[in-house]
Design a protein around this motif. Sequence first.
Motif, PDB file in Angstrom:
ATOM      1  N   PRO A  66      40.126 -37.216 -60.614  1.00 24.45           N
ATOM      2  CA  PRO A  66      38.705 -36.855 -60.451  1.00 24.45           C
ATOM      3  C   PRO A  66      38.435 -35.622 -59.595  1.00 24.45           C
ATOM      4  N   ASP A  67      39.169 -35.430 -58.507  1.00 23.41           N
ATOM      5  CA  ASP A  67      38.919 -34.282 -57.632  1.00 23.41           C
ATOM      6  C   ASP A  67      39.229 -32.946 -58.285  1.00 23.41           C
ATOM      7  N   PHE A  68      39.912 -32.975 -59.436  1.00 22.50           N
ATOM      8  CA  PHE A  68      40.332 -31.738 -60.090  1.00 22.50           C
ATOM      9  C   PHE A  68      39.658 -31.520 -61.440  1.00 22.50           C
ATOM     10  N   ARG A  69      38.693 -32.355 -61.759  1.00 19.17           N
ATOM     11  CA  ARG A  69      37.968 -32.205 -63.015  1.00 19.17           C
ATOM     12  C   ARG A  69      36.974 -31.050 -62.916  1.00 19.17           C
ATOM     13  N   ALA A  70      36.533 -30.576 -64.044  1.00 18.31           N
ATOM     14  CA  ALA A  70      35.563 -29.470 -64.130  1.00 18.31           C
ATOM     15  C   ALA A  70      36.152 -28.154 -63.626  1.00 18.31           C
ATOM     16  N   GLU A  71      37.484 -28.037 -63.629  1.00 15.95           N
ATOM     17  CA  GLU A  71      38.140 -26.791 -63.237  1.00 15.95           C
ATOM     18  C   GLU A  71      38.961 -26.207 -64.382  1.00 15.95           C
ATOM     19  N   GLY A  72      38.739 -26.728 -65.602  1.00 20.41           N
ATOM     20  CA  GLY A  72      39.430 -26.199 -66.757  1.00 20.41           C
ATOM     21  C   GLY A  72      40.825 -26.753 -66.980  1.00 20.41           C
ATOM     22  N   LEU A  73      41.206 -27.736 -66.192  1.00 26.99           N
ATOM     23  CA  LEU A  73      42.562 -28.267 -66.303  1.00 26.99           C
ATOM     24  C   LEU A  73      42.761 -29.072 -67.578  1.00 26.99           C
ATOM     25  N   GLY A  74      41.773 -29.859 -67.991  1.00 24.09           N
ATOM     26  CA  GLY A  74      41.866 -30.592 -69.252  1.00 24.09           C
ATOM     27  C   GLY A  74      42.057 -29.640 -70.421  1.00 24.09           C
ATOM     28  N   LEU A  75      41.318 -28.541 -70.417  1.00 23.66           N
ATOM     29  CA  LEU A  75      41.453 -27.516 -71.453  1.00 23.66           C
ATOM     30  C   LEU A  75      42.863 -26.935 -71.450  1.00 23.66           C
ATOM     31  N   ARG A  76      43.403 -26.653 -70.270  1.00 25.44           N
ATOM     32  CA  ARG A  76      44.763 -26.097 -70.197  1.00 25.44           C
ATOM     33  C   ARG A  76      45.792 -27.078 -70.730  1.00 25.44           C
ATOM     34  N   LEU A  77      45.621 -28.362 -70.430  1.00 28.32           N
ATOM     35  CA  LEU A  77      46.562 -29.363 -70.936  1.00 28.32           C
ATOM     36  C   LEU A  77      46.479 -29.476 -72.456  1.00 28.32           C
ATOM     37  N   VAL A  78      45.266 -29.474 -72.999  1.00 21.68           N
ATOM     38  CA  VAL A  78      45.104 -29.533 -74.453  1.00 21.68           C
ATOM     39  C   VAL A  78      45.657 -28.264 -75.090  1.00 21.68           C
ATOM     40  N   SER A  79      45.439 -27.117 -74.485  1.00 26.31           N
ATOM     41  CA  SER A  79      45.988 -25.866 -75.012  1.00 26.31           C
ATOM     42  C   SER A  79      47.510 -25.912 -75.016  1.00 26.31           C
ATOM     43  N   GLN A  80      48.094 -26.474 -73.984  1.00 22.35           N
ATOM     44  CA  GLN A  80      49.551 -26.629 -73.926  1.00 22.35           C
ATOM     45  C   GLN A  80      50.029 -27.534 -75.064  1.00 22.35           C
ATOM     46  N   ALA A  81      49.288 -28.608 -75.315  1.00 24.56           N
ATOM     47  CA  ALA A  81      49.644 -29.524 -76.402  1.00 24.56           C
ATOM     48  C   ALA A  81      49.562 -28.816 -77.753  1.00 24.56           C
ATOM     49  N   ARG A  82      48.549 -27.998 -77.939  1.00 25.52           N
ATOM     50  CA  ARG A  82      48.405 -27.256 -79.200  1.00 25.52           C
ATOM     51  C   ARG A  82      49.571 -26.287 -79.395  1.00 25.52           C
ATOM     52  N   SER A  83      49.916 -25.564 -78.355  1.00 22.58           N
ATOM     53  CA  SER A  83      51.039 -24.621 -78.446  1.00 22.58           C
ATOM     54  C   SER A  83      52.348 -25.353 -78.729  1.00 22.58           C
ATOM     55  N   PHE A  84      52.547 -26.461 -78.031  1.00 28.03           N
ATOM     56  CA  PHE A  84      53.758 -27.245 -78.239  1.00 28.03           C
ATOM     57  C   PHE A  84      53.819 -27.754 -79.679  1.00 28.03           C
ATOM     58  N   GLY A  85      52.703 -28.282 -80.167  1.00 26.06           N
ATOM     59  CA  GLY A  85      52.653 -28.780 -81.538  1.00 26.06           C
ATOM     60  C   GLY A  85      52.923 -27.691 -82.559  1.00 26.06           C
ATOM     61  N   LEU A 126      34.399 -37.544 -75.726  1.00 31.13           N
ATOM     62  CA  LEU A 126      34.235 -37.085 -77.109  1.00 31.13           C
ATOM     63  C   LEU A 126      33.707 -35.655 -77.135  1.00 31.13           C
ATOM     64  N   ALA A 127      32.722 -35.362 -76.312  1.00 25.91           N
ATOM     65  CA  ALA A 127      32.150 -34.010 -76.264  1.00 25.91           C
ATOM     66  C   ALA A 127      33.202 -32.990 -75.837  1.00 25.91           C
ATOM     67  N   PHE A 128      34.062 -33.347 -74.890  1.00 25.52           N
ATOM     68  CA  PHE A 128      35.147 -32.456 -74.461  1.00 25.52           C
ATOM     69  C   PHE A 128      36.042 -32.102 -75.643  1.00 25.52           C
ATOM     70  N   TYR A 129      36.502 -33.113 -76.368  1.00 27.69           N
ATOM     71  CA  TYR A 129      37.393 -32.853 -77.500  1.00 27.69           C
ATOM     72  C   TYR A 129      36.693 -32.051 -78.590  1.00 27.69           C
ATOM     73  N   GLU A 130      35.429 -32.351 -78.854  1.00 27.48           N
ATOM     74  CA  GLU A 130      34.697 -31.596 -79.871  1.00 27.48           C
ATOM     75  C   GLU A 130      34.557 -30.130 -79.462  1.00 27.48           C
ATOM     76  N   ARG A 131      34.316 -29.861 -78.167  1.00 24.80           N
ATOM     77  CA  ARG A 131      34.259 -28.470 -77.693  1.00 24.80           C
ATOM     78  C   ARG A 131      35.589 -27.757 -77.897  1.00 24.80           C
ATOM     79  N   GLU A 132      36.670 -28.525 -77.887  1.00 27.86           N
ATOM     80  CA  GLU A 132      38.003 -27.933 -78.048  1.00 27.86           C
ATOM     81  C   GLU A 132      38.440 -27.870 -79.511  1.00 27.86           C
ATOM     82  N   GLY A 133      37.501 -28.130 -80.427  1.00 26.40           N
ATOM     83  CA  GLY A 133      37.767 -27.944 -81.847  1.00 26.40           C
ATOM     84  C   GLY A 133      38.189 -29.192 -82.601  1.00 26.40           C
ATOM     85  N   PHE A 134      38.272 -30.334 -81.923  1.00 28.56           N
ATOM     86  CA  PHE A 134      38.601 -31.582 -82.616  1.00 28.56           C
ATOM     87  C   PHE A 134      37.379 -32.038 -83.395  1.00 28.56           C
TER      88      PHE A 134
END
Length: 159
Positions: free
Chosen positions: A98-117, A139-147
């Motif tokens: 929680p202390d690290f949310r809203a800093e773009g970290l979820g996006l970076r992790l999903v981007s890493q997953a996309r690159s790995f895939g 759900l809104a987070f994933y939809e913003r990321e193109g899911f």
Amino acid sequence: MTAEFTLHKAAADNAQEVAVMVGELLTEIMNAIGTQAFNFDLAATTSRLKDFLNRDKYDVFVARGRHGDAVGFITLYESYALYAEGAFGTIAELYVRPDFRAEGLGLRLVSQARSFGASRGWTRLEVTTPPLPQFDRTLAFYEREGFAVSGGRKLKVSL
């Protein structure tokens, strides 16, 4: 100021720190839905994750903060389906403390997953979120990321 994070692929010796965060994730989910939906045991989860990593059944990327502390992770596994036109990846867990949310970290992790895939030749990346109001932000987070919602609901039966 945006915090600095590093991402690295986890090895078996990272299993316990990831398992601790799995426990935090599951507790957060159960608190949100008000149901004891998961059975979590730290030792068993750590052992299972070590086994998955050692047998290359699971890929885990860990995010670390400025001081090297684990602050988030994403787990992936490979599947095969005719509807997916071959091999594809599934995000099993994604968690940012929680202390690290809203800093773009979820996006970076999903981007890493996309690159790995993409490097593995996967045709797609899938994730399941509960169809509950408590998870509208997820759900809104994933939809913003193109899911895109692909239909159905995830069902399970114990064996």
